[in-house]
Design an enzyme around this catalytic site. Structure first.
Site, PDB file in Angstrom:
ATOM      1  N   CYS B 274     -26.166   3.699   1.302  1.00  0.00           N
ATOM      2  CA  CYS B 274     -26.421   4.718   0.278  1.00  0.00           C
ATOM      3  C   CYS B 274     -27.350   5.857   0.716  1.00  0.00           C
ATOM      4  O   CYS B 274     -26.998   7.028   0.515  1.00  0.00           O
ATOM      5  CB  CYS B 274     -26.868   4.113  -1.051  1.00  0.00           C
ATOM      6  N   ARG B 303     -28.838  -7.099   7.686  1.00  0.00           N
ATOM      7  CA  ARG B 303     -29.857  -7.575   6.750  1.00  0.00           C
ATOM      8  C   ARG B 303     -30.409  -8.893   7.265  1.00  0.00           C
ATOM      9  O   ARG B 303     -29.648  -9.763   7.679  1.00  0.00           O
ATOM     10  CB  ARG B 303     -29.263  -7.797   5.353  1.00  0.00           C
ATOM     11  N   GLN B 321     -19.158  -3.445   4.632  1.00  0.00           N
ATOM     12  CA  GLN B 321     -18.652  -3.501   3.265  1.00  0.00           C
ATOM     13  C   GLN B 321     -17.581  -2.434   3.073  1.00  0.00           C
ATOM     14  O   GLN B 321     -17.570  -1.442   3.782  1.00  0.00           O
ATOM     15  CB  GLN B 321     -19.782  -3.195   2.278  1.00  0.00           C
ATOM     16  N   ASP B 323     -17.630  -0.138   1.139  1.00  0.00           N
ATOM     17  CA  ASP B 323     -18.692   0.459   0.362  1.00  0.00           C
ATOM     18  C   ASP B 323     -18.344   1.920   0.057  1.00  0.00           C
ATOM     19  O   ASP B 323     -17.787   2.610   0.894  1.00  0.00           O
ATOM     20  CB  ASP B 323     -19.914   0.411   1.286  1.00  0.00           C
ATOM     21  N   HIS B 325     -19.841   5.520  -2.406  1.00  0.00           N
ATOM     22  CA  HIS B 325     -20.748   6.117  -3.384  1.00  0.00           C
ATOM     23  C   HIS B 325     -20.065   7.323  -4.011  1.00  0.00           C
ATOM     24  O   HIS B 325     -19.518   8.161  -3.303  1.00  0.00           O
ATOM     25  CB  HIS B 325     -22.067   6.491  -2.722  1.00  0.00           C
ATOM     26  N   LYS B 405     -24.768  -2.145 -14.749  1.00  0.00           N
ATOM     27  CA  LYS B 405     -23.774  -2.494 -13.730  1.00  0.00           C
ATOM     28  C   LYS B 405     -22.717  -3.446 -14.257  1.00  0.00           C
ATOM     29  O   LYS B 405     -22.928  -4.144 -15.251  1.00  0.00           O
ATOM     30  CB  LYS B 405     -24.450  -3.109 -12.515  1.00  0.00           C
ATOM     31  N   HIS B 451     -22.586   3.258  -7.127  1.00  0.00           N
ATOM     32  CA  HIS B 451     -22.366   2.403  -5.944  1.00  0.00           C
ATOM     33  C   HIS B 451     -21.217   1.476  -6.323  1.00  0.00           C
ATOM     34  O   HIS B 451     -21.241   0.903  -7.410  1.00  0.00           O
ATOM     35  CB  HIS B 451     -23.555   1.476  -5.656  1.00  0.00           C
TER      36      HIS B 451
END
Lengths: 583, 583
Positions: B274, B303, B321, B323, B325, B405, B451
């Site tokens: 992000c 991580r 991911q 992923d 945005h 969320k 996200h």
């Protein structure tokens, strides 16, 4: 003027510039440092109570031309070291004094005098300023530390180019102009391909359009890999330094690696994929039937580069390679190299790199592996190169200690050479990782490893290619392939949207420009963005289900029906596969 | 038996097991610790001068059944603390003494007695061993520190499952069997998909076959992205901690990030994409016409996870991911969430995840942004969820402080729930990065960021999906789609090779098995490898240009011409695109 070589002319032209500066700026106490010949010209470092601006360079050029017209005789004078020291001290030239101090005391020291200007110099020089060609140009000023040491004073450096004919100068200036227009950093910004931010030095952020180019290149290589029986693997990026000790990188490459400490263990970000592939190989048992085995890996690599040396996409800290490692029996090398060369040339040709320079580096004095093994390997490379039909030169003794290699340079559209590909035999890593395979005869044997990269770093390739094509991508690689422009956003928009969706669904990268701007404005924008096609829709086009099609760089449009356009686009899209492999 | 609840039965069965052990191993001085009820059963921790092996568990089970048949009355006895301490000390049960010592002195302490066995227990229990169902099974032994503290003695723990009906027990044992067969770590190894090495903890090495699955998944998501107007970006992995300070990760997530020190600056490996996307957005000026803007990123994330908690692909340190945005105006959220839900369900359905559990987490007490903004956001999510036709539950107050969320869980083929997708509104990052866009009315406004990840971590998804399909990939995702087997490597090999190349050229992942092994051996290998099709070529097939085609899991073969096979494969390959998007 043929009696002087180019270096002599450039050197004398450097004195000429210093002479002109000593006249024009005599009230500002000019002190001269050194003025060496460099590629295409020379520079001179000067200390002065006044800062020369780039727009004053023409004035200096004019004074230089005047001194040429004055046809001043240039004569050599030889002094002893002590005389010299006194002479330059008297003339208030402390930088020259420093230079003389650095010369061994028993050495003869010459100076060259031309009228009221004299310079310390080994020579040779032309005999008269009148002999100097006027085909020079002062390019720009820059700051430079005396002797390149940041602890010393910052001097003013003036860069110049210098040639013996007008044509040479013009060609070179044209080349510089072209190179500037093609600068990938400039194009990358204008075409919204990528950006850099000081938050991550040497690590490009690829914007959506740049990512399309990036992913299409990966996809291109994957198609090639399929044809040549490569398999792809994905490997970790952070690995315990034990691995790098086994591979030898820890001993030889540590300073260029990024280290981390986790769980009381030392890890390094991988600078290369090879040790990961060796490790994967070592997890299984392979037989001669499984070889050659080709592991390709687009994993992200990290290598330390000095912050000051980072430059656009061509020198970065974070990049991916079209990297692969081939595990092979020694006797299979020749056949494999032949295949590799074919693969390389098919791809380079596809990108329009037709001028190729190949070097074969052979065994160095200190090397790993027996002479017999090197004989086989070098001879296999030679035979493969010979049968490729390409010329190559031999760099005797330039191979790595772990194996011979082939380096491939391409020339870009304005004649600059770039190293892209490399094919590197390795006898060492298979030893270090104790790799084996079961041979035909049932014995265990050691495979040879071939490291090879074709495009090299994808980041760097994008930089080189962007400059090669001056930002004009072929259709298959263009981030945007066409823009549809309705003449009236009232009357034609609905239809334009419909057609745009249809082309998108067919997989083309098409955008609709529905803004309320003039046709001229939109046209200019599309041209500047170097988009392959502009597809205009007005009344006539709507009626006849067609576009008014304007290709990039063309002044005129042609009318094509939508089906004809789709057919044309489909043909152009097919060019993503090299001709050799189209079905 | 309905008079007892399941916990009471399991608890009494734990005593039953301890009773049986006290009988069978009485010569080894068994000392009992605690025996609590856990999910699906119970365990008991025991100290003893003899180590019980897993193959002795049946003997204990038999003794337990015997005690049930003996119908021994179970009675509660209440002692004072001091009586209790003396009682257990006399019985040489020091662990029980320790437990009693830990109970407040004013508390009544009960024990339950059944014949010659007595245990310290709060109860309740069944009234007679004869009331206990025989539907239990002792699963395995394990070592466990007394009170879970590694400074204490290691005891023997016996795990058991226990149910009230035979069917429940059988179903559960079947489930365990299935889960074991489907264990992705086991399948990953058997199917040669990936491997782990201690050199890079929690960081999978994907072998060629696993990489095909990985890349096909990325490719699947890219096709979906194209349909939903996402653009992809590529971002650096190592970024100055200034970025993580701006984003808030440095304050809240630092311990889970890998830090590096370069050029006297602190960098972190990105744990999330992000902040990179925020930074990219902030480099340009956008208007309402450009929104929503959707940046997708398959960048590798790192991580920190404790070494002890790493487990196959489901808990790793390095992963990607799917992923993205989304930068969007507040008023656009509802429409966008609706699109997102459609996209999510289309994809989950494509992977055969049809049982879906949706939770909406709303504003917590401490939150960023006005109640008005939260009202709009929560209501947009609710309306979008309502119109999706899917049921959902509300987790009131469970939203992050920076926005509400939606979490989406799927159930796999054997009923286990896994969280895959998440849709997370964020009011905070746009503030922290001071993001803006020019609104319709000419004012500057702040976008909202969404996200979202659909498959989540690709590594984890591969783990979950592998267990869902028990390693049997659909054709489009199968690393090897078919193996061609010539009946005679003399007579049919040439033809088989030719056909194999033809199928490869068409883009199918086909392999030729030309080894000198029996047909039975090859068949078994192909079945074990779960390859969708085995294509056999013999005399008859060569003559008629056909294959004898055997699909995975089928006992019989069918004869298809090569063209029919190619047609079938082409249809199956088309399944890589969800039905909704096929042209």
């Amino acid at each position: 003027m043929a009696k002087y070589d180019l270096d002599t002319i450039r050197h004398s032209t450097a004195h000429l510039m210093a002479h002109a500066i000593s006249r024009l700026y005599k009230n500002y106490n000019p002190q001269f440092g050194i003025g060496p010949v460099i590629e295409n010209g020379f520079y001179y470092d000067i200390d002065m109570d006044y800062k020369i601006h780039d727009d004053e360079l023409v004035k200096i050029e004019a004074e230089m031309q005047k001194i040429i017209d004055e046809k001043i005789v240039i004569s050599k004078k030889v002094f002893t070291r002590d005389e010299n020291l006194k002479f330059w001290a008297d003339k208030n030239q402390p930088l020259k004094v420093e230079v003389v101090t650095g010369i061994p005391s028993d050495q003869e020291i010459s100076c060259y005098e031309q009228g009221d200007f004299i310079d310390l110099c080994r020579g040779p020089h032309v005999e008269s300023t009148g002999h100097l060609p006027k085909f020079f140009k002062l390019m720009n000023t820059a700051g430079a530390y005396w002797k390149g040491d940041s602890k010393n004073k910052m001097l003013q450096r003036i860069y110049a180019v210098s040639f013996t004919t007008k044509k040479q100068l013009e060609d070179h200036l044209h080349f510089l102009e072209e190179a500037k227009k093609r600068d990938h950093r400039k194009l990358g910004k204008e075409l919204e391909l990528f950006l850099f931010d000081s938050i991550a030095p040497g690590s490009p952020f690829f914007m959506p359009k740049g990512t399309i180019v990036y992913n299409e290149l990966v996809s291109f290589m994957r198609r090639i890999y399929q044809k040549y029986d490569y398999t792809e693997v994905i490997t970790p990026m952070m690995l315990d330094t034990d691995l790098w000790k086994t591979s030898g990188h820890y001993a030889h490459y540590k300073d260029d690696m990024y280290m981390l400490h986790v769980d009381n263990r030392e890890f390094a970000m991988k600078p290369m994929n090879c040790p990961c592939h060796m490790l994967m190989y070592s997890h299984f048992k392979y037989s001669y039937r499984d070889l050659p085995m080709r592991f390709a890996d687009f994993g992200r690599l990290h290598r330390f580069e000095l912050a000051g040396s980072l430059a656009g996409l061509t020198r970065v800290r974070s990049f991916c390679q079209d990297d692969a490692h081939i595990f092979i029996a020694l006797e299979g090398i020749q056949e494999e190299i032949k295949k590799l060369l074919e693969m390389f040339f098919v791809c380079y040709d596809h990108f329009g790199f037709t001028e190729i320079n190949i070097g074969l580096s052979t065994r160095p004095e200190s090397k790993l592996g027996s002479d017999e093994t090197w004989d086989i390997a070098e001879s296999a490379l030679k035979v493969a190169l010979d049968s490729s039909g390409h010329e190559y030169h031999i760099n005797a003794g330039d191979g790595a200690f772990y194996g011979p290699k082939i380096d491939i340079q391409i020339s870009d559209a304005i004649g600059r050479r770039h190293q892209l590909g490399t094919i590197q035999l390795d006898f060492q890593l298979p030893e270090r990782f104790d790799l084996k395979f079961n041979a035909h005869d049932g014995t265990e044997q050691r495979p040879v490893v071939i490291h090879r990269a074709l495009l090299g770093s994808l980041e760097r390739f994008i930089g080189v290619y962007l400059e090669h094509v001056a930002g004009v991508f072929p259709f298959w690689l263009a981030p945007e392939q066409a823009v549809i422009v309705p003449i009236s956003t009232d009357k034609h928009l609905g239809y334009a949207k419909e057609v745009c969706q249809k082309m998108k669904d067919l997989g083309f990268r098409v955008r609709l420009d529905d803004r309320n701007e003039t046709m001229g404005y939109k046209t200019r924008q599309i041209q500047t963005a170097k988009i392959p096609f502009m597809l205009v829709i007005g009344d006539r086009e709507m009626e006849s289900h067609s576009f008014s099609v304007r290709a990039h760089g063309e002044m005129k449009s042609v009318t094509l029906t939508i089906d004809e356009t789709i057919k044309k686009f489909t043909e152009l899209q097919a060019e993503k596969v090299p001709t050799k492999f189209r079905i």
